[in-house]
Design a protein around this motif. Structure first.
Motif, mmCIF file in Angstrom:
data_model
loop_
_atom_site.group_PDB
_atom_site.id
_atom_site.type_symbol
_atom_site.label_atom_id
_atom_site.label_comp_id
_atom_site.label_asym_id
_atom_site.label_seq_id
_atom_site.Cartn_x
_atom_site.Cartn_y
_atom_site.Cartn_z
ATOM 1 N N GLY A 132 0.916 -1.390 0.150
ATOM 2 C CA GLY A 132 0.166 -0.216 -0.608
ATOM 3 C C GLY A 132 0.921 1.625 0.363
ATOM 4 O O GLY A 132 2.244 1.631 -0.054
ATOM 5 N N PRO A 133 0.535 2.856 -0.168
ATOM 6 C CA PRO A 133 0.859 4.148 0.254
ATOM 7 C C PRO A 133 1.282 4.097 1.487
ATOM 8 O O PRO A 133 1.828 3.351 2.562
ATOM 9 C CB PRO A 133 -0.616 5.065 -0.420
ATOM 10 C CG PRO A 133 -1.623 3.861 -0.074
ATOM 11 C CD PRO A 133 -1.231 2.724 -0.235
ATOM 12 N N LEU A 134 2.735 4.706 1.510
ATOM 13 C CA LEU A 134 2.947 5.121 2.229
ATOM 14 C C LEU A 134 3.095 7.072 2.074
ATOM 15 O O LEU A 134 3.449 7.400 0.992
ATOM 16 C CB LEU A 134 5.185 4.544 1.465
ATOM 17 C CG LEU A 134 5.119 2.937 2.031
ATOM 18 C CD1 LEU A 134 6.104 2.977 1.561
ATOM 19 C CD2 LEU A 134 5.116 2.889 3.046
ATOM 20 N N VAL A 135 3.803 7.349 3.503
ATOM 21 C CA VAL A 135 4.226 8.910 3.531
ATOM 22 C C VAL A 135 5.297 9.334 2.964
ATOM 23 O O VAL A 135 6.305 8.176 2.834
ATOM 24 C CB VAL A 135 4.564 9.325 5.169
ATOM 25 C CG1 VAL A 135 4.486 10.017 5.443
ATOM 26 C CG2 VAL A 135 2.713 9.135 5.839
ATOM 27 N N SER A 136 5.222 10.027 2.156
ATOM 28 C CA SER A 136 6.813 10.616 1.551
ATOM 29 C C SER A 136 6.725 11.650 1.719
ATOM 30 O O SER A 136 6.619 12.922 0.972
ATOM 31 C CB SER A 136 6.800 9.839 -0.376
ATOM 32 O OG SER A 136 7.928 10.309 -1.314
ATOM 33 N N THR A 137 7.668 12.156 2.571
ATOM 34 C CA THR A 137 7.753 13.858 2.921
ATOM 35 C C THR A 137 9.638 13.977 3.193
ATOM 36 O O THR A 137 10.088 12.713 3.382
ATOM 37 C CB THR A 137 7.284 14.063 4.072
ATOM 38 O OG1 THR A 137 7.237 15.395 4.335
ATOM 39 C CG2 THR A 137 7.369 13.509 5.344
ATOM 40 N N SER A 138 9.868 14.502 2.310
ATOM 41 C CA SER A 138 11.228 15.213 2.339
ATOM 42 C C SER A 138 11.808 14.685 4.108
ATOM 43 O O SER A 138 11.364 15.334 5.135
ATOM 44 C CB SER A 138 11.625 16.175 1.730
ATOM 45 O OG SER A 138 11.237 17.166 2.595
ATOM 46 N N ALA A 139 13.238 14.373 3.943
ATOM 47 C CA ALA A 139 13.819 14.248 4.407
ATOM 48 C C ALA A 139 14.396 15.022 5.224
ATOM 49 O O ALA A 139 16.162 15.852 4.641
ATOM 50 C CB ALA A 139 14.674 12.896 4.709
ATOM 51 N N ASN A 140 14.231 16.186 5.981
ATOM 52 C CA ASN A 140 14.298 16.860 6.713
ATOM 53 C C ASN A 140 14.387 17.899 7.569
ATOM 54 O O ASN A 140 12.487 17.905 8.037
ATOM 55 C CB ASN A 140 15.054 18.574 5.335
ATOM 56 C CG ASN A 140 13.271 18.815 5.088
ATOM 57 O OD1 ASN A 140 12.633 17.355 4.406
ATOM 58 N ND2 ASN A 140 13.259 20.060 5.224
ATOM 59 N N PRO A 141 14.793 19.031 8.628
ATOM 60 C CA PRO A 141 13.856 19.285 10.247
ATOM 61 C C PRO A 141 13.330 20.159 8.999
ATOM 62 O O PRO A 141 13.566 21.064 8.013
ATOM 63 C CB PRO A 141 15.309 20.155 10.819
ATOM 64 C CG PRO A 141 16.040 19.153 10.235
ATOM 65 C CD PRO A 141 16.633 18.713 8.707
ATOM 66 N N HIS A 142 11.791 20.774 9.113
ATOM 67 C CA HIS A 142 11.312 21.810 8.638
ATOM 68 C C HIS A 142 11.526 23.295 8.366
ATOM 69 O O HIS A 142 12.855 23.354 9.714
ATOM 70 C CB HIS A 142 10.215 22.856 9.611
ATOM 71 C CG HIS A 142 9.019 22.479 8.835
ATOM 72 N ND1 HIS A 142 8.333 22.362 7.734
ATOM 73 C CD2 HIS A 142 8.712 24.319 9.147
ATOM 74 C CE1 HIS A 142 7.852 23.706 7.484
ATOM 75 N NE2 HIS A 142 7.683 24.902 8.366
ATOM 76 N N GLY A 143 12.131 23.518 6.750
ATOM 77 C CA GLY A 143 12.399 24.630 6.832
ATOM 78 C C GLY A 143 14.394 24.966 6.973
ATOM 79 O O GLY A 143 14.845 25.902 6.405
ATOM 80 N N ARG A 144 14.793 23.459 6.702
ATOM 81 C CA ARG A 144 15.950 23.546 6.118
ATOM 82 C C ARG A 144 15.910 22.860 5.004
ATOM 83 O O ARG A 144 15.096 22.170 4.083
ATOM 84 C CB ARG A 144 16.785 22.316 7.049
ATOM 85 C CG ARG A 144 16.598 22.769 8.983
ATOM 86 C CD ARG A 144 17.901 23.848 9.267
ATOM 87 N NE ARG A 144 19.309 23.443 8.275
ATOM 88 C CZ ARG A 144 20.002 22.582 9.377
ATOM 89 N NH1 ARG A 144 19.728 22.497 11.042
ATOM 90 N NH2 ARG A 144 21.114 22.393 8.878
#
Length: 190
Positions: A132-144
């Motif tokens: 099934g689908p996975l979360v895919s968010t950029s690997a960075n602390p927010h704002g970096r």
């Protein structure tokens, strides 16, 4: 995309972590991503905490096939489904109407969901093996800046990630473009 296939041992280790509510890092089309089971609220909260990201921003989900997104697409017109099929698999993220199937911790309480059927071999193999689908968010602390290497993953998230899946980034220079399926509005350009 000419990226060598990932050994099944790395995939298996990541899938165990995902099923246990873990957070993984993996290469995507342009940058490294953080992923988890989108239906596991604890895992999603871990991703948000690791990134320092607000819940109301919503999260992208990635899948290996359009069929994995079927429950999220119920209610779409044939015309809109065709637009998705014509662009997937590929590096295009679409905002589709939120039909209520996705948990609020994924949608961020918004009336749209961000979905992508990836052609990146590592991300697609993970989603396929997970089923099934996975979360895919950029690997960075927010704002970096998003991580563009495994070393950057280690520097950003030392010991906060359960599994780092090896692999190469795709060929994009910037994260995938995001476009609203219904309005045609370009939310993030390539």
């Amino acid at each position: 995309m000419s990226i060598s296939p990932l050994p099944s041992l790395h995939i298996a280790k990541a899938i165990v972590a995902l099923r246990e509510g873990g957070v993984i890092a993996y290469p995507t089309e342009a940058v490294w991503g953080l992923g988890c089971d989108p239906f596991n609220q604890h895992a999603v909260n871990r991703v948000l905490g690791i990134k320092g990201r607000r819940r109301d921003m919503g999260l992208i989900m990635v899948a290996a096939s359009i069929e994995q997104f079927e429950p999220f697409l119920v209610g779409l017109s044939a015309k809109h489904r065709q637009v998705l099929q014509d662009s997937w698999p590929g590096p295009q993220t679409w905002l589709v109407p939120n039909n209520g199937y996705a948990p609020c911790w994924i949608s961020g309480g918004r009336d749209t969901l961000a979905l992508r059927v990836t052609d990146h071999p590592v991300a697609a193999a993970l989603s396929s093996a997970f089923g099934g689908p996975l979360v895919s968010t950029s690997a960075n602390p927010h704002g970096r800046p998003p991580a563009s290497s495994r070393l950057k993953i280690e520097l950003y998230f030392h010991k906060l990630i359960d599994v780092v899946v090896p692999g190469s980034l795709g060929g994009l220079q910037k994260p995938t473009p995001i476009k609203n399926l219904i309005t045609g509005e370009q939310v993030r350009s390539a």
